[in-house]
Design a protein around this motif. Structure first.
Motif, PDB file in Angstrom:
ATOM      1  N   ARG A  49       0.950  -1.404   0.137  1.00 30.04           N
ATOM      2  CA  ARG A  49      -0.105   0.245  -0.202  1.00 30.04           C
ATOM      3  C   ARG A  49       0.885   1.194   0.027  1.00 30.04           C
ATOM      4  O   ARG A  49       0.612   2.063  -0.938  1.00 30.04           O
ATOM      5  CB  ARG A  49      -0.997   0.033   1.225  1.00 30.04           C
ATOM      6  CG  ARG A  49      -1.951   1.180   1.176  1.00 30.04           C
ATOM      7  CD  ARG A  49      -2.717   1.166   2.713  1.00 30.04           C
ATOM      8  NE  ARG A  49      -1.768   1.546   3.682  1.00 30.04           N
ATOM      9  CZ  ARG A  49      -1.361   2.634   3.913  1.00 30.04           C
ATOM     10  NH1 ARG A  49      -1.301   3.703   3.103  1.00 30.04           N
ATOM     11  NH2 ARG A  49      -0.404   2.956   5.039  1.00 30.04           N
ATOM     12  N   ARG A  50       1.812   1.387   0.890  1.00 29.63           N
ATOM     13  CA  ARG A  50       2.820   2.382   0.950  1.00 29.63           C
ATOM     14  C   ARG A  50       3.453   2.709  -0.326  1.00 29.63           C
ATOM     15  O   ARG A  50       3.711   3.865  -0.821  1.00 29.63           O
ATOM     16  CB  ARG A  50       3.964   2.198   1.984  1.00 29.63           C
ATOM     17  CG  ARG A  50       3.426   2.689   3.327  1.00 29.63           C
ATOM     18  CD  ARG A  50       4.364   2.890   4.422  1.00 29.63           C
ATOM     19  NE  ARG A  50       5.303   1.847   4.601  1.00 29.63           N
ATOM     20  CZ  ARG A  50       5.252   0.743   5.326  1.00 29.63           C
ATOM     21  NH1 ARG A  50       4.214   0.824   6.101  1.00 29.63           N
ATOM     22  NH2 ARG A  50       5.914  -0.279   5.163  1.00 29.63           N
ATOM     23  N   LYS A  51       4.014   1.452  -1.089  1.00 34.14           N
ATOM     24  CA  LYS A  51       4.399   1.770  -2.158  1.00 34.14           C
ATOM     25  C   LYS A  51       3.657   2.057  -3.503  1.00 34.14           C
ATOM     26  O   LYS A  51       4.026   2.966  -4.038  1.00 34.14           O
ATOM     27  CB  LYS A  51       5.265   0.178  -2.704  1.00 34.14           C
ATOM     28  CG  LYS A  51       6.048   0.451  -4.064  1.00 34.14           C
ATOM     29  CD  LYS A  51       6.797  -0.771  -4.202  1.00 34.14           C
ATOM     30  CE  LYS A  51       7.529  -0.879  -5.399  1.00 34.14           C
ATOM     31  NZ  LYS A  51       7.680   0.259  -6.535  1.00 34.14           N
ATOM     32  N   ALA A  56       2.172   6.233  -6.842  1.00 31.69           N
ATOM     33  CA  ALA A  56       1.011   6.950  -7.458  1.00 31.69           C
ATOM     34  C   ALA A  56       1.502   8.575  -7.381  1.00 31.69           C
ATOM     35  O   ALA A  56       1.408   9.500  -8.235  1.00 31.69           O
ATOM     36  CB  ALA A  56      -0.272   7.077  -6.573  1.00 31.69           C
ATOM     37  N   VAL A  57       2.075   9.011  -6.219  1.00 30.16           N
ATOM     38  CA  VAL A  57       2.786  10.236  -6.125  1.00 30.16           C
ATOM     39  C   VAL A  57       3.875  10.735  -7.069  1.00 30.16           C
ATOM     40  O   VAL A  57       3.673  11.795  -7.669  1.00 30.16           O
ATOM     41  CB  VAL A  57       3.292  10.565  -4.515  1.00 30.16           C
ATOM     42  CG1 VAL A  57       3.939  11.863  -4.406  1.00 30.16           C
ATOM     43  CG2 VAL A  57       2.220  10.467  -3.641  1.00 30.16           C
ATOM     44  N   PHE A  58       4.572   9.709  -7.379  1.00 30.76           N
ATOM     45  CA  PHE A  58       5.816   9.832  -8.239  1.00 30.76           C
ATOM     46  C   PHE A  58       5.099   9.970  -9.473  1.00 30.76           C
ATOM     47  O   PHE A  58       5.480  10.869 -10.379  1.00 30.76           O
ATOM     48  CB  PHE A  58       6.739   8.503  -8.207  1.00 30.76           C
ATOM     49  CG  PHE A  58       7.767   8.689  -9.251  1.00 30.76           C
ATOM     50  CD1 PHE A  58       8.775   9.564  -9.194  1.00 30.76           C
ATOM     51  CD2 PHE A  58       7.785   7.789 -10.400  1.00 30.76           C
ATOM     52  CE1 PHE A  58       9.570   9.612 -10.034  1.00 30.76           C
ATOM     53  CE2 PHE A  58       8.596   7.796 -11.339  1.00 30.76           C
ATOM     54  CZ  PHE A  58       9.627   8.723 -11.140  1.00 30.76           C
ATOM     55  N   ARG A  59       4.175   9.113  -9.877  1.00 30.44           N
ATOM     56  CA  ARG A  59       3.605   9.196 -11.237  1.00 30.44           C
ATOM     57  C   ARG A  59       2.892  10.515 -11.697  1.00 30.44           C
ATOM     58  O   ARG A  59       2.863  10.993 -12.587  1.00 30.44           O
ATOM     59  CB  ARG A  59       2.499   7.976 -11.502  1.00 30.44           C
ATOM     60  CG  ARG A  59       1.940   8.054 -12.802  1.00 30.44           C
ATOM     61  CD  ARG A  59       1.177   6.519 -13.104  1.00 30.44           C
ATOM     62  NE  ARG A  59       0.116   6.576 -14.009  1.00 30.44           N
ATOM     63  CZ  ARG A  59       0.419   6.846 -15.508  1.00 30.44           C
ATOM     64  NH1 ARG A  59       1.734   6.917 -15.796  1.00 30.44           N
ATOM     65  NH2 ARG A  59      -0.058   6.768 -16.322  1.00 30.44           N
ATOM     66  N   GLN A  60       1.978  11.187 -10.324  1.00 30.17           N
ATOM     67  CA  GLN A  60       1.399  12.262 -10.399  1.00 30.17           C
ATOM     68  C   GLN A  60       2.454  13.526 -10.688  1.00 30.17           C
ATOM     69  O   GLN A  60       2.210  14.220 -11.662  1.00 30.17           O
ATOM     70  CB  GLN A  60       0.615  12.524  -9.335  1.00 30.17           C
ATOM     71  CG  GLN A  60      -0.012  13.938  -9.029  1.00 30.17           C
ATOM     72  CD  GLN A  60      -1.030  14.107  -7.960  1.00 30.17           C
ATOM     73  OE1 GLN A  60      -0.841  13.397  -6.865  1.00 30.17           O
ATOM     74  NE2 GLN A  60      -2.007  15.173  -8.076  1.00 30.17           N
ATOM     75  N   GLU A  66       5.431  16.588 -16.947  1.00 29.62           N
ATOM     76  CA  GLU A  66       5.141  16.416 -18.428  1.00 29.62           C
ATOM     77  C   GLU A  66       4.357  17.286 -19.025  1.00 29.62           C
ATOM     78  O   GLU A  66       4.541  17.848 -20.104  1.00 29.62           O
ATOM     79  CB  GLU A  66       4.762  15.140 -18.876  1.00 29.62           C
ATOM     80  CG  GLU A  66       5.984  13.965 -18.576  1.00 29.62           C
ATOM     81  CD  GLU A  66       5.436  12.372 -18.662  1.00 29.62           C
ATOM     82  OE1 GLU A  66       4.192  12.308 -19.096  1.00 29.62           O
ATOM     83  OE2 GLU A  66       6.105  11.589 -18.632  1.00 29.62           O
ATOM     84  N   ALA A  67       3.168  17.766 -18.190  1.00 27.98           N
ATOM     85  CA  ALA A  67       2.247  18.795 -18.374  1.00 27.98           C
ATOM     86  C   ALA A  67       2.650  20.013 -18.644  1.00 27.98           C
ATOM     87  O   ALA A  67       2.681  20.658 -19.584  1.00 27.98           O
ATOM     88  CB  ALA A  67       1.020  18.511 -17.601  1.00 27.98           C
ATOM     89  N   LYS A  68       3.806  20.294 -17.703  1.00 29.71           N
ATOM     90  CA  LYS A  68       4.406  21.604 -17.650  1.00 29.71           C
ATOM     91  C   LYS A  68       5.154  21.864 -18.781  1.00 29.71           C
ATOM     92  O   LYS A  68       5.326  22.752 -19.541  1.00 29.71           O
ATOM     93  CB  LYS A  68       4.950  21.639 -16.266  1.00 29.71           C
ATOM     94  CG  LYS A  68       4.093  22.016 -15.162  1.00 29.71           C
ATOM     95  CD  LYS A  68       4.968  22.093 -13.961  1.00 29.71           C
ATOM     96  CE  LYS A  68       4.308  22.568 -12.609  1.00 29.71           C
ATOM     97  NZ  LYS A  68       5.053  22.538 -11.244  1.00 29.71           N
ATOM     98  N   MET A  69       6.161  20.909 -19.196  1.00 32.87           N
ATOM     99  CA  MET A  69       7.055  20.648 -20.435  1.00 32.87           C
ATOM    100  C   MET A  69       6.314  20.776 -21.736  1.00 32.87           C
ATOM    101  O   MET A  69       6.614  21.791 -22.591  1.00 32.87           O
ATOM    102  CB  MET A  69       7.768  19.364 -20.300  1.00 32.87           C
ATOM    103  CG  MET A  69       9.011  19.223 -21.255  1.00 32.87           C
ATOM    104  SD  MET A  69      10.347  20.204 -20.935  1.00 32.87           S
ATOM    105  CE  MET A  69      11.105  19.396 -19.874  1.00 32.87           C
ATOM    106  N   GLN A  70       5.181  20.211 -21.778  1.00 34.81           N
ATOM    107  CA  GLN A  70       4.179  20.472 -22.910  1.00 34.81           C
ATOM    108  C   GLN A  70       3.782  21.623 -22.981  1.00 34.81           C
ATOM    109  O   GLN A  70       3.870  22.283 -24.181  1.00 34.81           O
ATOM    110  CB  GLN A  70       3.228  19.348 -22.860  1.00 34.81           C
ATOM    111  CG  GLN A  70       2.440  19.163 -24.330  1.00 34.81           C
ATOM    112  CD  GLN A  70       2.989  19.093 -25.609  1.00 34.81           C
ATOM    113  OE1 GLN A  70       3.978  18.217 -25.462  1.00 34.81           O
ATOM    114  NE2 GLN A  70       3.243  19.786 -26.577  1.00 34.81           N
TER     115      GLN A  70
END
Length: 196
Positions: A49-51, A56-60, A66-70
């Motif tokens: 669960r912690r992982k 999820a935090v890392f992916r977010q 990526e959105a900022k870069m785009q």
């Protein structure tokens, strides 16, 4: 047989006590093993669960980056397009100059670009017909001892002129001049357009 039955009964009772004690001990060990595995399973569930939360935090964060870069790329592309439009508009404004200013500009271009004062001046078909003789005359007057000539050739340029001396050509078409200035003036145009 009473004694034998009694002895057998006593053995049966002792064996049953040992069986019951072994069952109690086995159940106790089974309960301990089950408790240990349940606690290990709970530890692993919590670790997963912690992982999962960390992933999820890392992916977010990665998606946000990526959105900022785009967004930066899109903004840059839009700015480049607007700068390009500004230079296109500059070309249009040059082509729309009043006749007197346009002729004077072309004559000045011919004077500044002439190295031998004997070049042939090449125009677009439209400019050759409308302004060619006047531009060459004015340029020769400004040169004083100039012998520029109006070429019979025309080129597919929007505006400006080309000077030809034997095999050497000096391209002073508006398209080329604006293109040459674009690299040096893009930063200034961007400051004006975007107040950076």
């Amino acid at each position: 047989m009473n004694g034998l039955e009694k002895l057998t009964g006593q053995i049966d009772a002792d064996v049953q006590k040992e069986i019951d004690a072994a069952l109690v001990q086995a159940r106790s060990q089974a309960q301990e093993i089950q408790s240990w595995y349940e606690s290990q399973a709970q530890i692993q569930v919590e670790a997963i669960r912690r992982k999962g939360q960390q992933d999820a935090v890392f992916r977010q964060e990665r998606l946000v980056d990526e959105a900022k870069m785009q967004a930066r790329r899109d903004i840059l592309a839009t700015k480049q397009e607007l700068i390009g439009r500004a230079f296109d508009l500059a070309l249009e404004k040059l082509l729309e100059l009043p006749e007197k200013e346009y002729v004077a500009l072309l004559a000045d271009l011919a004077v500044k670009a002439s190295s031998t004062k004997k070049e042939a001046v090449i125009f677009s078909q439209k400019d050759r017909t409308r302004y060619g003789k006047t531009v060459v005359t004015q340029a020769n007057e400004k040169l004083g001892d100039g012998h520029l000539t109006l070429s019979e050739q025309t080129r597919p340029i929007k505006g400006g002129l080309i000077l030809q001396d034997s095999q050497v050509e000096t391209n002073c078409s508006f398209e080329v001049l604006i293109h040459l200035q674009r690299n040096t003036l893009s930063a200034e145009v961007a400051q004006v357009l975007f107040k950076e």
